[in-house]
Design an enzyme around this catalytic site. Structure first.
Site, PDB file in Angstrom:
ATOM      1  N   LYS A   1       0.827  -1.211   0.000  1.00 31.60           N
ATOM      2  CA  LYS A   1       0.000   0.000   0.000  1.00 31.60           C
ATOM      3  C   LYS A   1       0.856   1.255   0.000  1.00 31.60           C
ATOM      4  O   LYS A   1       0.518   2.235  -0.652  1.00 31.60           O
ATOM      5  CB  LYS A   1      -0.922   0.021   1.230  1.00 31.60           C
TER       6      LYS A   1
ATOM      7  N   LYS B   1      -5.193 -10.800  -6.661  1.00 31.42           N
ATOM      8  CA  LYS B   1      -6.460 -10.984  -5.951  1.00 31.42           C
ATOM      9  C   LYS B   1      -7.437  -9.891  -6.362  1.00 31.42           C
ATOM     10  O   LYS B   1      -7.016  -8.783  -6.713  1.00 31.42           O
ATOM     11  CB  LYS B   1      -6.235 -10.991  -4.446  1.00 31.42           C
TER      12      LYS B   1
ATOM     13  N   LYS C   1     -10.426  -3.961  -3.984  1.00 31.94           N
ATOM     14  CA  LYS C   1     -11.010  -2.652  -4.285  1.00 31.94           C
ATOM     15  C   LYS C   1      -9.939  -1.629  -4.598  1.00 31.94           C
ATOM     16  O   LYS C   1     -10.178  -0.677  -5.316  1.00 31.94           O
ATOM     17  CB  LYS C   1     -11.938  -2.171  -3.160  1.00 31.94           C
TER      18      LYS C   1
HETATM   19  P1  TYM Z   1     -10.698  -5.863   3.885  1.00 32.38           P
HETATM   20  O1  TYM Z   1     -11.713  -4.801   4.179  1.00 32.38           O
HETATM   21  O2  TYM Z   1      -9.660  -5.579   2.871  1.00 32.38           O
HETATM   22  O3  TYM Z   1     -11.423  -7.180   3.424  1.00 32.38           O
HETATM   23  C1  TYM Z   1     -12.461  -7.786   4.178  1.00 32.38           C
HETATM   24  C2  TYM Z   1     -12.337  -9.297   4.117  1.00 32.38           C
HETATM   25  O4  TYM Z   1     -12.405  -9.762   2.769  1.00 32.38           O
HETATM   26  C3  TYM Z   1     -11.314 -10.644   2.511  1.00 32.38           C
HETATM   27  N1  TYM Z   1     -10.944 -10.529   1.088  1.00 32.38           N
HETATM   28  C4  TYM Z   1     -10.826 -11.565   0.241  1.00 32.38           C
HETATM   29  N2  TYM Z   1     -10.998 -12.891   0.394  1.00 32.38           N
HETATM   30  C5  TYM Z   1     -10.806 -13.680  -0.687  1.00 32.38           C
HETATM   31  N3  TYM Z   1     -10.467 -13.197  -1.910  1.00 32.38           N
HETATM   32  C6  TYM Z   1     -10.280 -11.875  -2.112  1.00 32.38           C
HETATM   33  N4  TYM Z   1      -9.959 -11.411  -3.320  1.00 32.38           N
HETATM   34  C7  TYM Z   1     -10.461 -10.997  -1.003  1.00 32.38           C
HETATM   35  N5  TYM Z   1     -10.348  -9.652  -0.857  1.00 32.38           N
HETATM   36  C8  TYM Z   1     -10.645  -9.393   0.437  1.00 32.38           C
HETATM   37  C9  TYM Z   1     -10.209 -10.165   3.425  1.00 32.38           C
HETATM   38  O5  TYM Z   1      -9.257 -11.168   3.648  1.00 32.38           O
HETATM   39  C10 TYM Z   1     -10.985  -9.797   4.662  1.00 32.38           C
HETATM   40  O6  TYM Z   1     -11.212 -10.932   5.474  1.00 32.38           O
HETATM   41  N6  TYM Z   1      -7.392  -5.705   7.631  1.00 32.38           N
HETATM   42  C11 TYM Z   1      -8.745  -6.161   7.270  1.00 32.38           C
HETATM   43  C12 TYM Z   1      -9.834  -5.567   8.120  1.00 32.38           C
HETATM   44  C13 TYM Z   1      -9.735  -5.784   9.590  1.00 32.38           C
HETATM   45  C14 TYM Z   1      -9.903  -7.020  10.274  1.00 32.38           C
HETATM   46  C15 TYM Z   1      -9.790  -6.710  11.663  1.00 32.38           C
HETATM   47  C16 TYM Z   1     -10.108  -8.331   9.874  1.00 32.38           C
HETATM   48  C17 TYM Z   1      -9.535  -4.820  10.527  1.00 32.38           C
HETATM   49  N7  TYM Z   1      -9.583  -5.375  11.770  1.00 32.38           N
HETATM   50  C18 TYM Z   1      -9.900  -7.700  12.641  1.00 32.38           C
HETATM   51  C19 TYM Z   1     -10.210  -9.325  10.843  1.00 32.38           C
HETATM   52  C20 TYM Z   1     -10.106  -9.012  12.215  1.00 32.38           C
HETATM   53  C21 TYM Z   1      -9.003  -5.748   5.832  1.00 32.38           C
HETATM   54  O7  TYM Z   1      -8.403  -4.848   5.321  1.00 32.38           O
HETATM   55  O8  TYM Z   1     -10.021  -6.363   5.254  1.00 32.38           O
END
Ligand code: TYM
Length: 333
Positions: free
Chosen positions: A114, A197, A200
């Protein structure tokens, strides 16, 4: 016996979740609320680690929460809340920041990816400490299990390391969480670039299937998904990454095992297969979109649901922090 606890979070950084979020995470959240004491948060504090416009953040936080309820989270069974409503997240994050080595934080690959986008010196310190705030989200609730996609593995390892370090230094305080990652859907890839992957931040619009998108554009994107040489529908990650991704999607959405799908499309070519994948996506997303629109039409009610979630979450967070403050050596007020 008490139910095991599950916690996860999702960022309100787009106007819709995408298929990767849905299959990799949110669908498991819905299933796990049946067997677990479930906490799910919209992580708005994480969203501001990159420049974010206030009105967009407000809108996206509501859209995210509405999609979670629309996807099947039941406010009676799951505690759905907005991260910034529970002040303890930032408080615990600070304490964990003080337990994290600079080198340890610098190794986080998501930060590297990022920050490359902004230039390392322009990236915020918040972006650098992002995974530590995530560790606080998880440890605060004493979560046993964290349902996420594969991209979060490294953050969960850091969470366990920090929890363990705190326990070792100050006495047994935190539950060490296990990642809950379903192999078949851990990484849904970009329709235009099956080596990346679906994301967004980095995918082009043509490569992402948004949950709130209309059927027309969804169908078009699936039909235009990059396919591989040849014309056979086969699961072969090496040589047919595009078709393999579509097979994984179709299998997850319809519950049909991949070998069965391969047999079904034998000799039929890509066209028929893609049409069916498109229909499966439209069928899965349409009811979620319609329910989301309905929930968003009554903002006051949605905010009320989130206020209930915040109260329930705060209670757990407050208990953990009382213990943490005392162990660290802060005087009680
Ligand atoms: P975020 O908002 O990017 O994504 C949310 C969830 O979607 C999953 N994900 C995917 N899974 C499979 N294939 C994909 N292409 C794909 N893109 C996204 C992510 O793995 C995620 O589970 N850091 C985290 C948010 C967060 C969080 C937490 C998660 C903040 N605090 C505590 C778990 C526990 C994130 O950026 O997710």
């Amino acid at each position: 016996m008490a139910r095991p606890r599950v916690l996860s979070g999702i960022q309100p950084t787009a106007d819709s979740f995408h298929l990767g979020n849905y299959l990799g995470a949110v669908r498991q959240w819905v299933t796990l609320q049946e067997t677990h004491d479930a906490y799910y948060c919209v992580v708005d504090l994480h969203a501001i680690t990159v420049p974010t416009e206030p009105d967009a953040l407000r809108r996206r936080s509501r859209v995210a929460a509405a999609q979670l309820f629309a996807a099947g989270l039941d406010p009676e069974r799951s505690t759905v809340f907005v991260q910034s409503h529970v002040r303890e997240h930032t408080e615990l994050a600070w304490i964990l920041i003080c337990l994290t080595g600079m080198g340890e934080a610098a190794r986080m690959t998501q930060f590297k990816d990022k920050s490359a986008k902004y230039g390392e010196s322009a990236a915020s310190v918040g972006l650098f400490t992002y995974p530590i705030l995530q560790a606080a989200d998880i440890l605060l609730y004493q979560a046993d299990s964290v349902p996420v996609g594969a991209d979060q593995k490294q953050h969960l390892e850091l969470t366990r390391d920090l929890g363990q370090r705190f326990n070792h230094r100050f006495g047994e305080t935190f539950t060490l969480p296990e990642p809950y990652i379903l192999k078949e859907v851990e990484k849904i890839t970009d329709l235009q670039d099956p080596s990346a992957k679906m994301s967004k931040s980095s995918s082009s619009p043509a490569g992402i299937l948004d949950v709130l998108e209309q059927p027309g554009p969804l169908r078009k994107k699936v039909m235009r998904a990059v396919t591989d040489t040849g014309s056979e529908v086969l699961f072969d990650e090496e040589n047919k990454p595009g078709i393999s991704n579509l097979l994984r999607i179709q299998s997850a959405l319809t519950g049909t095992p991949i070998p069965e799908l391969v047999a079904r499309y034998d000799g039929q070519g890509y066209g028929t297969f893609k049409k069916d994948v498109a229909e499966a996506v439209v069928e899965a997303f349409t009811p979620i979109r319609e329910r989301t629109e309905k929930l968003l039409s009554d903002e006051a009610e949605l905010d009320r649901m989130l206020a209930i979630g915040a109260r329930r979450a705060s209670e757990v967070a407050r208990r953990t922090m009382e213990m943490v403050r005392d162990r660290v050596g802060f005087l009680s007020a």
